[in-house]
Scaffold this motif. Structure first.
Motif, short mmCIF file in Angstrom:
data_model
loop_
_atom_site.label_atom_id
_atom_site.label_comp_id
_atom_site.label_asym_id
_atom_site.label_seq_id
_atom_site.Cartn_x
_atom_site.Cartn_y
_atom_site.Cartn_z
N PHE A 108 5.48 -101.14 23.70
CA PHE A 108 4.73 -99.92 23.41
C PHE A 108 5.51 -98.69 23.89
O PHE A 108 5.56 -97.68 23.19
CB PHE A 108 3.36 -99.98 24.07
CG PHE A 108 2.54 -98.76 23.83
CD1 PHE A 108 1.83 -98.59 22.65
CD2 PHE A 108 2.48 -97.75 24.78
CE1 PHE A 108 1.07 -97.45 22.43
CE2 PHE A 108 1.74 -96.61 24.56
CZ PHE A 108 1.02 -96.46 23.38
N VAL A 109 6.09 -98.78 25.09
CA VAL A 109 6.85 -97.64 25.62
C VAL A 109 8.03 -97.34 24.72
O VAL A 109 8.34 -96.17 24.44
CB VAL A 109 7.30 -97.94 27.06
CG1 VAL A 109 8.31 -96.91 27.53
CG2 VAL A 109 6.11 -97.95 28.00
N LYS A 110 8.71 -98.39 24.25
CA LYS A 110 9.86 -98.17 23.38
C LYS A 110 9.42 -97.46 22.09
O LYS A 110 10.17 -96.66 21.53
CB LYS A 110 10.50 -99.49 23.03
CG LYS A 110 11.30 -100.12 24.17
CD LYS A 110 11.96 -101.41 23.72
CE LYS A 110 12.78 -102.02 24.85
NZ LYS A 110 13.41 -103.31 24.44
N LYS A 111 8.23 -97.76 21.64
CA LYS A 111 7.76 -97.19 20.38
C LYS A 111 7.24 -95.78 20.54
O LYS A 111 7.51 -94.90 19.71
CB LYS A 111 6.68 -98.10 19.81
CG LYS A 111 6.14 -97.65 18.46
CD LYS A 111 5.09 -98.62 17.97
CE LYS A 111 4.52 -98.16 16.61
NZ LYS A 111 3.47 -99.07 16.11
N GLN A 112 6.45 -95.53 21.61
CA GLN A 112 5.76 -94.26 21.76
C GLN A 112 6.48 -93.26 22.67
O GLN A 112 6.23 -92.07 22.58
CB GLN A 112 4.35 -94.50 22.32
CG GLN A 112 3.48 -95.39 21.46
CD GLN A 112 3.12 -94.71 20.15
OE1 GLN A 112 3.08 -93.49 20.06
NE2 GLN A 112 2.86 -95.52 19.12
N CYS A 113 7.35 -93.73 23.61
CA CYS A 113 7.93 -92.86 24.66
C CYS A 113 9.45 -92.99 24.71
O CYS A 113 10.03 -93.12 25.79
CB CYS A 113 7.34 -93.20 26.02
SG CYS A 113 5.55 -93.23 26.06
N VAL A 114 10.08 -92.97 23.54
CA VAL A 114 11.53 -93.16 23.51
C VAL A 114 12.25 -92.05 24.26
O VAL A 114 13.10 -92.28 25.12
CB VAL A 114 12.02 -93.25 22.05
CG1 VAL A 114 13.55 -93.33 22.02
CG2 VAL A 114 11.41 -94.45 21.36
N LEU A 118 14.40 -92.45 27.72
CA LEU A 118 15.84 -92.16 27.79
C LEU A 118 16.14 -91.09 28.84
O LEU A 118 17.15 -91.16 29.54
CB LEU A 118 16.33 -91.72 26.41
CG LEU A 118 16.32 -92.79 25.32
CD1 LEU A 118 16.79 -92.20 23.99
CD2 LEU A 118 17.21 -93.98 25.71
N ALA A 119 15.25 -90.07 28.93
CA ALA A 119 15.45 -89.03 29.95
C ALA A 119 15.35 -89.62 31.35
O ALA A 119 16.14 -89.26 32.25
CB ALA A 119 14.41 -87.93 29.77
N PHE A 120 14.43 -90.54 31.54
CA PHE A 120 14.28 -91.20 32.85
C PHE A 120 15.55 -91.96 33.22
O PHE A 120 16.04 -91.87 34.35
CB PHE A 120 13.07 -92.15 32.79
CG PHE A 120 12.77 -92.81 34.10
CD1 PHE A 120 11.96 -92.20 35.03
CD2 PHE A 120 13.30 -94.07 34.39
CE1 PHE A 120 11.67 -92.81 36.24
CE2 PHE A 120 13.02 -94.69 35.60
CZ PHE A 120 12.20 -94.06 36.52
N LEU A 123 18.33 -89.51 34.17
CA LEU A 123 18.15 -88.93 35.50
C LEU A 123 18.55 -89.92 36.58
O LEU A 123 19.19 -89.55 37.58
CB LEU A 123 16.69 -88.51 35.69
CG LEU A 123 16.22 -87.31 34.86
CD1 LEU A 123 14.71 -87.15 34.97
CD2 LEU A 123 16.93 -86.05 35.30
N ILE A 124 18.19 -91.19 36.38
CA ILE A 124 18.61 -92.22 37.35
C ILE A 124 20.13 -92.30 37.42
O ILE A 124 20.71 -92.38 38.51
CB ILE A 124 18.02 -93.58 36.96
CG1 ILE A 124 16.50 -93.57 37.12
CG2 ILE A 124 18.62 -94.70 37.80
CD1 ILE A 124 16.02 -93.48 38.54
N ALA A 125 20.79 -92.25 36.28
CA ALA A 125 22.25 -92.31 36.26
C ALA A 125 22.86 -91.09 36.95
O ALA A 125 23.84 -91.20 37.69
CB ALA A 125 22.73 -92.41 34.81
N ALA A 126 22.27 -89.90 36.69
CA ALA A 126 22.79 -88.68 37.32
C ALA A 126 22.66 -88.74 38.83
O ALA A 126 23.58 -88.34 39.57
CB ALA A 126 22.05 -87.46 36.78
N ILE A 127 21.54 -89.26 39.32
CA ILE A 127 21.34 -89.37 40.77
C ILE A 127 22.37 -90.33 41.36
O ILE A 127 22.97 -90.06 42.41
CB ILE A 127 19.91 -89.84 41.08
CG1 ILE A 127 18.91 -88.75 40.72
CG2 ILE A 127 19.77 -90.22 42.55
CD1 ILE A 127 17.46 -89.16 40.86
N ALA A 128 22.58 -91.46 40.70
CA ALA A 128 23.54 -92.44 41.21
C ALA A 128 24.95 -91.88 41.24
O ALA A 128 25.66 -92.01 42.25
CB ALA A 128 23.48 -93.71 40.35
#
Length: 619
Positions: A108-114, A118-120, A123-128
Motif C-alpha cells: 500500500f505504501v509503495k502504491k499511495q506514498c511513493v 523516496l524522500a524518507f 534523508l536517511i542516506a544524507a544523514i549517513a
C-alpha cells in the motif's frame, strides 16, 4: 464415547452459547469477511486532502518549534521525517487500507506514498553520508584547524591594566545587585523580573554587565505588552553600582515575548535558513538595546566543525534587524566562550593526528573548566587556562581570545590551575569562610597573576586576592585592590621575583594633580574633623581626615601641593599615604582625599574616597 452429564436437558459439555466455549469436537464458527474501507472521493481529491493536512501540520510545527530550513541543521531532518509520516498517515485514512499483514502495508505504501517514501530514504542516506564526512576520526586535521592560534609573550603583550578596567564582580554577584536594585523600584518590581543572563560588555570604556527585564508572568505580559519592557539594567563591575536605565519606548522584541514578537520567532521568520547561537543582550555606546544573534555554520561535512559567520543585530525596541558578516566594533559578544574552548580542545587533541590523541598523546592539551572575561581596549576577551591531558594539577599556559573577532593568542606560562589558585586565596581567609570568584589573569610587575574577589556568605565582595601563577604559595589579600596590590608587590620583592624598585612602583591606576589651594572648608562627619581642599581652576574637593592626618591642619590657601591618587576605585575611606612639608621636616602622617570625580562638599559624606600622597611646600 465421551463422558457427559445431562440434567434436565442441560449439557454441561456444551458451552457454545456461553462466552464462545464449545465442545472440543465442535467445528469453529466461520470468520466474517472484513468489510473493505471506502476511499474518500477520487484520486485528485484525496491528494489535495493529504497535501492540505500535511501543509497545516508543517506550518503549525514550524511556528512552534522553529526549525532552520538548512541541510546542516539536525532539526531540519526531524521536521522532514514528520512531514513524510503525516502524509503517509493521511493517505492511509483517505484511500482506505487494502491488503493483509505486513506485505499489505508495504504494498500500500509503495502504491499511495511513493514520493514521501523516496524522500524518507533520501534523508536517511544524507544523514549517513553527512555523519561519515563529519566524523572526527576521518577529519581530525580539519577539526584541529578550526581555531587559528598565535603564540604571544605575556610580559610584553599584556599590559598592566588600569583598575577601572578590572571586573570585580562575577555573574552571581551582579545578579544579586540587580535583583536588589529592581526591588527598590515600586512601579516595576510587581510587574517585571530580570532575565538571568548578564552579558559582560565594554560600555563607554567601562566593564559592565547588562541584562533585560522580563514579564513576571503571562497575565502581566497581557497587561504590559502594548508598552513593552520599560528598562534594562547596567551593573558597573568596578564600582559595584546597579542602574536601571529607563527607555522612552519599551522593548518589544525580546526572549520574554510571545507570538510574533518573540525574538526566536522574529529571527526565524526573517532568516528561515540561518542557524543561530543563543542570542546575547547588549547595548551600543548610545545605550540603545540590541540582541546579538550569531549565525552558526557547519564547516566540516554536514554536521561537524561548528563555527560563527557574522551576526544578525536586532533592535530590541523596533525589531529592525540586519545581518553583518563583519560586526560593528561596539559589539563585544559574537563568539561564545564555550565554542572557543571547544575549538581549542579540538586543536589541542588533534593537531598531531587522531591516533596521537589516543596513543602516546604527544603535545595533547585541553582547556581548564573555568574561564572569565576581561576588557582590553574596546573589546572583551575570554580567558581560560590550558593544561596537559595527562595532568590536571597545573597549567602549561593560557589563551586570550577576542570574543568579537576570535583572534586567539596562547601564552606559555607554567603554573597553578585556576582551581588551585582559588584554594590558595581562600586558605588565606579561611577563618572568614570567604569564597573566591573565578580568577582573572593580570600582569603585575611583569608577573602573571591571578586576581580574585573574595565574597562573603551574603554573596557580596568583601576582599580581594592576588596569587602568583608560577608560585601559587605567594598569596596576598587586601580590603581594596590598591592595598592588595601593594601587599602583593612587597611579597614579590621579598621572594626575589622583582626588584625592590619594582615593588615600590606606583599602582597602575595612579595619576597625579598639582596646583595651588584655592579654598579650604571643614566639617565634622561621624565624629571626625575633615578638611576639604579645592585647587585653583578646579571644582573637585579633596577630603582630609584630621584624626588620621594631623599635619593636614597646617595647609593654607595659597599653598602649592602635588597630589597623587588612584583612579577608578573607591569603596571606603582608606589610610596609608603620607603628607609632609617640602623641606622634609615633621613626621609623615596618612593623608586621605577624595578622588577627582568626587561631588561637592555637601555630598562628601556619601562619596567614596581614596588614598593620596601630597607634598606640602615650605612657606
Amino acid at each position: 464415547m465421551p463422558f457427559s452429564f445431562n440434567f434436565g436437558g442441560f449439557n454441561p459439555g456444551d458451552f457454545s452459547g456461553f462466552g464462545g466455549f464449545q465442545d472440543e469436537g465442535a467445528a469453529p464458527p466461520p470468520k466474517k469477511p472484513r468489510k473493505p474501507r471506502k476511499a474518500i472521493g477520487n484520486a485528485f481529491t484525496r491528494t489535495l486532502i493529504n497535501l492540505g493536512v500535511t501543509l497545516v501540520f508543517a506550518l503549525v510545527y514550524f511556528y512552534v518549534e522553529l526549525p532552520a530550513l538548512n541541510f546542516h541543521a539536525e532539526e531540519f531532518y526531524v521536521f522532514a521525517f514528520l512531514i513524510c509520516a503525516v502524509y503517509c498517515i493521511c493517505a492511509v485514512v483517505t484511500s482506505g487500507f487494502q491488503g493483509e499483514g505486513i506485505k499489505g502495508y508495504v504494498g500500500f505504501v509503495k502504491k499511495q506514498c511513493v514520493i514521501p517514501f523516496l524522500a524518507f530514504i533520501a534523508l536517511i542516506a544524507a544523514i549517513a553520508i553527512g555523519a561519515v564526512t563529519s566524523w572526527v576520526v576521518l577529519r581530525a586535521g580539519s577539526y584541529s584547524e578550526l581555531l587559528s592560534i598565535e603564540t604571544g609573550d605575556f610580559a610584553s603583550e599584556v599590559d598592566e591594566i588600569s583598575y577601572d578596567q578590572i571586573p570585580m564582580l562575577d555573574e552571581d554577584s551582579a545578579a544579586r545587585l540587580g535583583n536588589r536594585k529592581l526591588g527598590e523600584l515600586a512601579d516595576m518590581v510587581s510587574q517585571f523580573e530580570i532575565l538571568p543572563s548578564y552579558t559582560q560588555i565594554n560600555y563607554q570604556g567601562r566593564p559592565v554587565r547588562v541584562t533585560s527585564l522580563a514579564y513576571g508572568d503571562i497575565v502581566k505580559w497581557f497587561t504590559n505588552r502594548s508598552e513593552g519592557l520599560p528598562a534594562y539594567l547596567v551593573i558597573d563591575m568596578v564600582t559595584q553600582e546597579a542602574e536601571v536605565v529607563r527607555l522612552k519606548e519599551g522593548m518589544k522584541y525580546t526572549t520574554a515575548e510571545h507570538f510574533g514578537r518573540n525574538l526566536y520567532r522574529h529571527l526565524r521568520f526573517h532568516y528561515p535558513t540561518y542557524m543561530f547561537d543563543e542570542p546575547v543582550f547588549e547595548i551600543d555606546e548610545e545605550g540603545t538595546p540590541y540582541w546579538i544573534c550569531s549565525r552558526m555554520v557547519k564547516t566540516i561535512g554536514l554536521f561537524g566543525g561548528t563555527d560563527i559567520r557574522g551576526a544578525v543585530l536586532v533592535n530590541a525596541v523596533t525589531g529592525e534587524s540586519e545581518y553583518y558578516e563583519e560586526v560593528p566594533n561596539w559589539v563585544d559578544h559574537v563568539y561564545d566562550a564555550q565554542l572557543i574552548m571547544e575549538q581549542y580542545d579540538y586543536y589541542g587533541m588533534y593537531h598531531n593526528g587522531f591516533l596521537n590523541s589516543l596513543f602516546g598523546q604527544r603535545g595533547v592539551t585541553l582547556t581548564t573548566p573555568l574561564h572569565n572575561y576581561i576588557a582590553i581596549g574596546d573589546d572583551v576577551y575570554m580567558y581560560t587556562g590550558v593544561t596537559s591531558v595527562t595532568s590536571d594539577q597545573s597549567n602549561i599556559g593560557f589563551i586570550l581570545s577576542n570574543q568579537r573577532t576570535k583572534e586567539t593568542r596562547f601564552y606559555s606560562v607554567a603554573g597553578a590551575t585556576e582551581t588551585s589558585a582559588q584554594a590558595s586565596a581562600q586558605s588565606q581567609v579561611q577563618q572568614m569562610r570567604y569564597t573566591a570568584t573565578e580568577p582573572l589573569l593580570l600582569n603585575i610587575a611583569d608577573q602573571p597573576t591571578y586576581f580574585m574577589a573574595l565574597k562573603g556568605e551574603d554573596g557580596l565582595v568583601k576582599m580581594y586576592a592576588m596569587v602568583n601563577v608560577q608560585q601559587y604559595n605567594i598569596v596576598e589579600t587586601g580590603s581594596t585592590v590598591a592595598e592588595c596590590e601593594a601587599n602583593y608587590r612587597k611579597t614579590l620583592a621579598d621572594n626575589g621575583l622583582v626588584d625592590e624598585d619594582d615593588a615600590d612602583v606606583a599602582p597602575s591606576d595612579q595619576a597625579e594633580v598639582s596646583g595651588v589651594i584655592a579654598e579650604i572648608r571643614s566639617a565634622v562627619l561621624e565624629g571626625n574633623s575633615y578638611y576639604f581642599l579645592r585647587l585653583e581652576d578646579g571644582e573637585t574637593f579633596y577630603a582630609v581626615n584630621a584624626a588620621e592626618n594631623p599635619l593636614a591642619v597646617i595647609l593654607n590657601v595659597g599653598d602649592e601641593v602635588s597630589i597623587q591618587y588612584h583612579t577608578g576605585e573607591g569603596s571606603s575611606i582608606l589610610s596609608g599615604t603620607t603628607v609632609k612639608k617640602a623641606d622634609g621636616s615633621g613626621e609623615s602622617a596618612p593623608l586621605v582625599v577624595a578622588p577627582p570625580d568626587a561631588a561637592e562638599p555637601g555630598n562628601q559624606a556619601e562619596q567614596p574616597v581614596e588614598d593620596y600622597t601630597a607634598e606640602v611646600p615650605a612657606e
